[in-house]
Design a protein around this motif. Structure first.
Motif, PDB file in Angstrom:
ATOM      1  N   ARG A 227      -7.166 -14.665  79.399  1.00  0.00           N
ATOM      2  CA  ARG A 227      -7.286 -15.161  78.023  1.00  0.00           C
ATOM      3  C   ARG A 227      -8.719 -15.678  77.871  1.00  0.00           C
ATOM      4  NH1 ARG A 227      -1.653 -18.519  77.808  1.00  0.00           N
ATOM      5  NH2 ARG A 227      -0.283 -16.707  77.902  1.00  0.00           N
ATOM      6  N   PHE A 228      -9.627 -14.744  77.731  1.00  0.00           N
ATOM      7  CA  PHE A 228     -11.038 -15.082  77.790  1.00  0.00           C
ATOM      8  C   PHE A 228     -11.512 -15.878  76.571  1.00  0.00           C
ATOM      9  CE2 PHE A 228     -10.706 -11.280  80.516  1.00  0.00           C
ATOM     10  CZ  PHE A 228     -11.050 -11.902  81.716  1.00  0.00           C
ATOM     11  N   LEU A 229     -10.952 -15.618  75.408  1.00  0.00           N
ATOM     12  CA  LEU A 229     -11.337 -16.378  74.222  1.00  0.00           C
ATOM     13  C   LEU A 229     -10.913 -17.838  74.361  1.00  0.00           C
ATOM     14  CD1 LEU A 229     -12.653 -16.093  71.448  1.00  0.00           C
ATOM     15  CD2 LEU A 229     -10.393 -15.637  70.509  1.00  0.00           C
ATOM     16  N   SER A 230      -9.691 -18.037  74.819  1.00  0.00           N
ATOM     17  CA  SER A 230      -9.202 -19.393  75.056  1.00  0.00           C
ATOM     18  C   SER A 230      -9.998 -20.071  76.169  1.00  0.00           C
ATOM     19  CB  SER A 230      -7.720 -19.350  75.414  1.00  0.00           C
ATOM     20  OG  SER A 230      -7.254 -20.640  75.717  1.00  0.00           O
ATOM     21  N   ALA A 231     -10.329 -19.327  77.205  1.00  0.00           N
ATOM     22  CA  ALA A 231     -11.110 -19.885  78.315  1.00  0.00           C
ATOM     23  C   ALA A 231     -12.486 -20.323  77.847  1.00  0.00           C
ATOM     24  CB  ALA A 231     -11.229 -18.857  79.431  1.00  0.00           C
ATOM     25  N   THR A 232     -13.088 -19.529  76.975  1.00  0.00           N
ATOM     26  CA  THR A 232     -14.414 -19.890  76.462  1.00  0.00           C
ATOM     27  C   THR A 232     -14.340 -21.155  75.630  1.00  0.00           C
ATOM     28  OG1 THR A 232     -14.980 -17.549  76.428  1.00  0.00           O
ATOM     29  CG2 THR A 232     -16.387 -19.026  75.178  1.00  0.00           C
ATOM     30  N   ARG A 233     -13.288 -21.283  74.826  1.00  0.00           N
ATOM     31  CA  ARG A 233     -13.132 -22.508  74.024  1.00  0.00           C
ATOM     32  C   ARG A 233     -12.940 -23.728  74.918  1.00  0.00           C
ATOM     33  NH1 ARG A 233      -9.064 -19.612  70.114  1.00  0.00           N
ATOM     34  NH2 ARG A 233     -10.529 -18.645  68.693  1.00  0.00           N
ATOM     35  N   TRP A 234     -12.088 -23.608  75.927  1.00  0.00           N
ATOM     36  CA  TRP A 234     -11.869 -24.715  76.851  1.00  0.00           C
ATOM     37  C   TRP A 234     -13.157 -25.079  77.589  1.00  0.00           C
ATOM     38  CZ3 TRP A 234      -8.425 -28.329  77.199  1.00  0.00           C
ATOM     39  CH2 TRP A 234      -7.151 -28.126  76.666  1.00  0.00           C
ATOM     40  N   PHE A 235     -13.924 -24.071  77.971  1.00  0.00           N
ATOM     41  CA  PHE A 235     -15.190 -24.316  78.657  1.00  0.00           C
ATOM     42  C   PHE A 235     -16.143 -25.093  77.749  1.00  0.00           C
ATOM     43  CE2 PHE A 235     -19.469 -22.955  80.011  1.00  0.00           C
ATOM     44  CZ  PHE A 235     -19.442 -23.425  81.316  1.00  0.00           C
ATOM     45  N   ALA A 236     -16.216 -24.692  76.483  1.00  0.00           N
ATOM     46  CA  ALA A 236     -17.097 -25.383  75.528  1.00  0.00           C
ATOM     47  C   ALA A 236     -16.664 -26.830  75.326  1.00  0.00           C
ATOM     48  CB  ALA A 236     -17.103 -24.637  74.197  1.00  0.00           C
ATOM     49  N   VAL A 237     -15.371 -27.070  75.197  1.00  0.00           N
ATOM     50  CA  VAL A 237     -14.870 -28.432  75.011  1.00  0.00           C
ATOM     51  C   VAL A 237     -15.056 -29.248  76.291  1.00  0.00           C
ATOM     52  CG1 VAL A 237     -12.775 -29.788  74.593  1.00  0.00           C
ATOM     53  CG2 VAL A 237     -13.286 -27.802  73.179  1.00  0.00           C
ATOM     54  N   ALA A 238     -14.920 -28.606  77.440  1.00  0.00           N
ATOM     55  CA  ALA A 238     -15.062 -29.314  78.714  1.00  0.00           C
ATOM     56  C   ALA A 238     -16.490 -29.813  78.924  1.00  0.00           C
ATOM     57  CB  ALA A 238     -14.653 -28.401  79.861  1.00  0.00           C
ATOM     58  N   LEU A 239     -17.458 -29.125  78.385  1.00  0.00           N
ATOM     59  CA  LEU A 239     -18.853 -29.546  78.555  1.00  0.00           C
ATOM     60  C   LEU A 239     -19.233 -30.753  77.693  1.00  0.00           C
ATOM     61  CD1 LEU A 239     -20.623 -26.085  78.703  1.00  0.00           C
ATOM     62  CD2 LEU A 239     -20.004 -27.582  80.617  1.00  0.00           C
ATOM     63  N   LEU A 240     -18.442 -31.057  76.665  1.00  0.00           N
ATOM     64  CA  LEU A 240     -18.781 -32.143  75.752  1.00  0.00           C
ATOM     65  C   LEU A 240     -18.887 -33.517  76.427  1.00  0.00           C
ATOM     66  CD1 LEU A 240     -16.813 -31.188  72.521  1.00  0.00           C
ATOM     67  CD2 LEU A 240     -19.276 -31.130  72.904  1.00  0.00           C
ATOM     68  N   PRO A 241     -17.912 -33.973  77.220  1.00  0.00           N
ATOM     69  CA  PRO A 241     -18.043 -35.317  77.799  1.00  0.00           C
ATOM     70  C   PRO A 241     -19.290 -35.473  78.681  1.00  0.00           C
ATOM     71  CG  PRO A 241     -15.806 -34.532  78.069  1.00  0.00           C
ATOM     72  CD  PRO A 241     -16.607 -33.389  77.539  1.00  0.00           C
ATOM     73  N   ALA A 242     -19.574 -34.478  79.507  1.00  0.00           N
ATOM     74  CA  ALA A 242     -20.754 -34.575  80.374  1.00  0.00           C
ATOM     75  C   ALA A 242     -22.028 -34.555  79.536  1.00  0.00           C
ATOM     76  CB  ALA A 242     -20.767 -33.431  81.381  1.00  0.00           C
TER      77      ALA A 242
ATOM     78  N   GLY B  73     -10.732 -22.317  83.697  1.00  0.00           N
ATOM     79  CA  GLY B  73     -10.590 -21.362  84.795  1.00  0.00           C
ATOM     80  C   GLY B  73      -9.194 -20.773  84.843  1.00  0.00           C
ATOM     81  N   LEU B  74      -8.186 -21.593  84.601  1.00  0.00           N
ATOM     82  CA  LEU B  74      -6.810 -21.110  84.580  1.00  0.00           C
ATOM     83  C   LEU B  74      -6.602 -20.117  83.432  1.00  0.00           C
ATOM     84  CD1 LEU B  74      -3.994 -21.372  85.845  1.00  0.00           C
ATOM     85  CD2 LEU B  74      -3.556 -23.242  84.258  1.00  0.00           C
ATOM     86  N   ALA B  75      -7.177 -20.412  82.267  1.00  0.00           N
ATOM     87  CA  ALA B  75      -7.061 -19.492  81.128  1.00  0.00           C
ATOM     88  C   ALA B  75      -7.792 -18.184  81.416  1.00  0.00           C
ATOM     89  CB  ALA B  75      -7.614 -20.141  79.860  1.00  0.00           C
ATOM     90  N   ALA B  76      -8.937 -18.259  82.083  1.00  0.00           N
ATOM     91  CA  ALA B  76      -9.670 -17.041  82.428  1.00  0.00           C
ATOM     92  C   ALA B  76      -8.896 -16.231  83.465  1.00  0.00           C
ATOM     93  CB  ALA B  76     -11.058 -17.395  82.948  1.00  0.00           C
ATOM     94  N   TYR B  77      -8.243 -16.892  84.409  1.00  0.00           N
ATOM     95  CA  TYR B  77      -7.440 -16.202  85.411  1.00  0.00           C
ATOM     96  C   TYR B  77      -6.305 -15.428  84.750  1.00  0.00           C
ATOM     97  CZ  TYR B  77      -4.343 -15.516  89.404  1.00  0.00           C
ATOM     98  OH  TYR B  77      -3.530 -14.957  90.355  1.00  0.00           O
ATOM     99  N   ARG B  78      -5.764 -15.982  83.662  1.00  0.00           N
ATOM    100  CA  ARG B  78      -4.677 -15.314  82.937  1.00  0.00           C
ATOM    101  C   ARG B  78      -5.206 -14.281  81.940  1.00  0.00           C
ATOM    102  NH1 ARG B  78      -0.838 -20.499  81.550  1.00  0.00           N
ATOM    103  NH2 ARG B  78      -0.207 -20.893  83.691  1.00  0.00           N
TER     104      ARG B  78
END
Length: 152
Positions: free
Chosen positions: A26-41, A19-24
């Motif tokens: 940086r949508f490509l970086s935000a998408t990568r972080w979102f994808a990695v964030a979904l892995l543990p759950a 969300g912080l990356a998307a606010y800045r």
């Protein structure tokens, strides 16, 4: 229960970074972080954490046996010998395919000590074997000619 808490906490932290990356913007970086964030759950909900624990335990047991068991070292030696033999036979097979056919006992190759002092450009051009068109390498005739001209 602790695994669930940790996995969802990691997911929440990753979503916050996304969300912080998307606010800045940086949508490509935000998408990568979102994808990695979904892995543990996702790993927790599919039940793959116990599988990963089992795999890790088995790898640890294997590493312990690797260090302490002479049978494992024998297996490693056999695998190494097998790979070495395969590589040597492959290299020897390539040399026989690349070498021109001998005309008889007088056409035996000279020893490397004799050829070491002679430059490669002074070597007489070799006649092209008649079998090259039968092996399917006829398309590479121009490349062979260029390499021959350059002494390679």
């Amino acid at each position: 229960m602790l695994t669930a808490a940790v996995s969802f906490a990691l997911t929440a932290a990753g979503l916050a970074v996304a969300g912080l990356a998307a606010y800045r913007r940086r949508f490509l970086s935000a998408t990568r972080w979102f994808a990695v964030a979904l892995l543990p759950a996702g790993l927790y909900l599919t039940g793959l954490f116990p599988v990963a624990r089992t795999i890790g335990s088995e790898i640890g047991d294997w590493a312990t046996r690797l260090v302490l068991d002479p049978g494992v070292w024998t297996g490693i030696a056999l695998l190494t010998l097998s790979v070495a033999l395969l590589l040597v036979t492959r290299r020897r097979g390539r040399r026989r395919v690349d070498a021109p056919p001998a005309a008889g006992p007088a056409a035996a190759p000279a020893s490397p000590a004799v050829d070491a002092g002679r430059p490669t450009s002074a070597a007489p051009p070799k006649a092209k074997p008649a079998e090259t068109s039968d092996t399917g390498l006829g398309d590479f005739a121009d490349i062979e000619e260029i390499l021959r001209r350059r002494g390679i």
